[in-house]
Design a protein around this motif. Structure first.
Motif, PDB file in Angstrom:
ATOM      1  N   ASP A  31      -0.681  17.085  -5.008  1.00 48.82           N
ATOM      2  CA  ASP A  31       0.671  17.612  -4.816  1.00 48.82           C
ATOM      3  C   ASP A  31       1.631  16.582  -4.213  1.00 48.82           C
ATOM      4  N   LEU A  32       1.157  15.353  -4.049  1.00 56.38           N
ATOM      5  CA  LEU A  32       1.963  14.342  -3.362  1.00 56.38           C
ATOM      6  C   LEU A  32       3.230  14.013  -4.153  1.00 56.38           C
ATOM      7  N   GLN A  33       4.357  13.965  -3.442  1.00 60.20           N
ATOM      8  CA  GLN A  33       5.644  13.684  -4.083  1.00 60.20           C
ATOM      9  C   GLN A  33       6.307  12.409  -3.577  1.00 60.20           C
ATOM     10  N   VAL A  34       6.015  12.000  -2.352  1.00 61.26           N
ATOM     11  CA  VAL A  34       6.664  10.812  -1.801  1.00 61.26           C
ATOM     12  C   VAL A  34       5.764  10.184  -0.745  1.00 61.26           C
ATOM     13  N   VAL A  35       5.802   8.853  -0.698  1.00 59.14           N
ATOM     14  CA  VAL A  35       5.052   8.093   0.305  1.00 59.14           C
ATOM     15  C   VAL A  35       6.060   7.443   1.250  1.00 59.14           C
ATOM     16  N   VAL A  36       5.907   7.714   2.534  1.00 59.47           N
ATOM     17  CA  VAL A  36       6.755   7.089   3.551  1.00 59.47           C
ATOM     18  C   VAL A  36       6.004   5.875   4.090  1.00 59.47           C
ATOM     19  N   LEU A  37       6.558   4.696   3.863  1.00 59.93           N
ATOM     20  CA  LEU A  37       5.932   3.441   4.287  1.00 59.93           C
ATOM     21  C   LEU A  37       6.407   3.130   5.697  1.00 59.93           C
TER      22      LEU A  37
ATOM     23  N   ASN B 195     -12.257  14.155   4.344  1.00 62.46           N
ATOM     24  CA  ASN B 195     -13.125  13.710   5.434  1.00 62.46           C
ATOM     25  C   ASN B 195     -14.541  13.422   4.955  1.00 62.46           C
ATOM     26  N   ARG B 196     -14.991  14.099   3.906  1.00 60.12           N
ATOM     27  CA  ARG B 196     -16.260  13.694   3.297  1.00 60.12           C
ATOM     28  C   ARG B 196     -16.137  12.305   2.687  1.00 60.12           C
ATOM     29  N   TRP B 197     -14.987  12.043   2.054  1.00 57.26           N
ATOM     30  CA  TRP B 197     -14.738  10.714   1.493  1.00 57.26           C
ATOM     31  C   TRP B 197     -14.716   9.659   2.592  1.00 57.26           C
ATOM     32  N   ALA B 198     -14.062   9.942   3.714  1.00 57.86           N
ATOM     33  CA  ALA B 198     -14.019   8.993   4.829  1.00 57.86           C
ATOM     34  C   ALA B 198     -15.430   8.695   5.327  1.00 57.86           C
TER      35      ALA B 198
ATOM     36  N   LEU C 216       3.029  11.603   2.199  1.00 55.88           N
ATOM     37  CA  LEU C 216       2.037  10.754   2.850  1.00 55.88           C
ATOM     38  C   LEU C 216       2.749   9.786   3.780  1.00 55.88           C
ATOM     39  N   LEU C 217       2.425   9.853   5.070  1.00 58.47           N
ATOM     40  CA  LEU C 217       2.896   8.874   6.039  1.00 58.47           C
ATOM     41  C   LEU C 217       1.867   7.752   6.087  1.00 58.47           C
ATOM     42  N   LEU C 218       2.228   6.602   5.548  1.00 56.29           N
ATOM     43  CA  LEU C 218       1.291   5.488   5.434  1.00 56.29           C
ATOM     44  C   LEU C 218       1.661   4.427   6.463  1.00 56.29           C
TER      45      LEU C 218
ATOM     46  N   ALA D 183      -6.620  -1.920  -0.747  1.00 53.42           N
ATOM     47  CA  ALA D 183      -5.751  -1.296  -1.759  1.00 53.42           C
ATOM     48  C   ALA D 183      -6.490  -0.282  -2.618  1.00 53.42           C
ATOM     49  N   SER D 184      -7.746  -0.562  -2.956  1.00 56.71           N
ATOM     50  CA  SER D 184      -8.495   0.380  -3.794  1.00 56.71           C
ATOM     51  C   SER D 184      -8.754   1.690  -3.062  1.00 56.71           C
ATOM     52  N   LEU D 185      -8.900   1.634  -1.732  1.00 50.84           N
ATOM     53  CA  LEU D 185      -9.081   2.856  -0.956  1.00 50.84           C
ATOM     54  C   LEU D 185      -7.817   3.708  -0.986  1.00 50.84           C
ATOM     55  N   THR D 186      -6.669   3.052  -0.884  1.00 50.99           N
ATOM     56  CA  THR D 186      -5.406   3.791  -0.954  1.00 50.99           C
ATOM     57  C   THR D 186      -5.231   4.424  -2.327  1.00 50.99           C
ATOM     58  N   ARG D 187      -5.580   3.687  -3.369  1.00 50.55           N
ATOM     59  CA  ARG D 187      -5.474   4.254  -4.723  1.00 50.55           C
ATOM     60  C   ARG D 187      -6.362   5.486  -4.862  1.00 50.55           C
ATOM     61  N   HIS D 188      -7.561   5.414  -4.332  1.00 52.02           N
ATOM     62  CA  HIS D 188      -8.455   6.572  -4.426  1.00 52.02           C
ATOM     63  C   HIS D 188      -7.903   7.745  -3.626  1.00 52.02           C
ATOM     64  N   LEU D 189      -7.356   7.463  -2.453  1.00 55.30           N
ATOM     65  CA  LEU D 189      -6.746   8.534  -1.662  1.00 55.30           C
ATOM     66  C   LEU D 189      -5.642   9.225  -2.451  1.00 55.30           C
TER      67      LEU D 189
END
Length: 207
Positions: A138-144, A28-31, A57-59, A126-132
């Protein structure tokens, strides 16, 4: 299980008071920093979710109109999509503290109605998502979640496993009767992956 709870002012205020709890404070500091740096208004991550400890991550696509009032990307927002997602997560057995929610185009585009992102906005974001992703150790899977997330993902350039998921909007669930079942199956698979009971995921082909 309560849904749409962020439509209640007292709940909103309590949630805002938790917005810088340790597990969500870096996000939230990043946001907040991005609001100044990019000129776009970005909402907060929900402190009831997993924050930097999330394994899933639910994207989604982009923040809906209610986000300008609640200030959170959240499955507790007072709209049908958030409500459907909250119910699906509950039914899947995936724990909320294992999950973070975000959007491939993360800034608010309209307070008056849903606005579909343009391809150029996918590239810009896209660069914001990469930074996130770099903050979610600990992220293991992204749900698109939805076709827009699927189309934007290749621009991110991540090797993380992904799972495609139908968008949980009420309109989609009514017009495509199998969407809810498929979405639930995706979240169950994500749960099994983070619990070590299932390995790998089908990658999203580039279009």
């Amino acid at each position: 299980m309560q849904t749409r709870s962020l439509g209640i002012q007292e709940v909103q205020q309590a949630r805002l008071a938790q917005a810088f709890d340790p597990h969500v404070a870096p996000l939230n500091r990043w946001a907040e920093e991005q609001r100044s740096a990019s000129g776009h208004w970005l909402p907060f991550f929900d402190p009831l979710d997993g924050g930097v400890l999330a394994r899933v991550l639910l994207l989604l696509e982009s923040p809906g109109p209610v986000v300008s009032r609640t200030r959170f990307v959240s499955m507790d927002n007072p709209d049908g999509t958030a409500e459907n997602l909250r119910c699906l997560l509950h039914l899947s057995g995936l724990r909320r503290r294992e999950v973070a929610m975000w959007n491939v185009v993360p800034w608010q585009m309209s307070e008056n109605g849903v606005v579909t992102p343009r391809p150029g906005q996918y590239t810009e974001a896209a660069s914001l998502t990469r930074h996130l992703l770099s903050m979610l150790a600990d992220l293991q899977v992204v749900v698109l979640v939805g076709r827009h997330a699927e189309r934007a993902w290749p621009l991110v350039g991540s090797a993380l496993p992904t799972l495609p998921c139908p968008h949980p909007s009420p309109q989609n669930f009514v017009s495509r009767r199998d969407s809810a079942v498929l979405a639930l199956g995706t979240l169950v698979k994500a749960r099994r992956m983070v619990s070590g009971k299932e390995k790998g995921a089908t990658p999203i082909p580039e279009e």
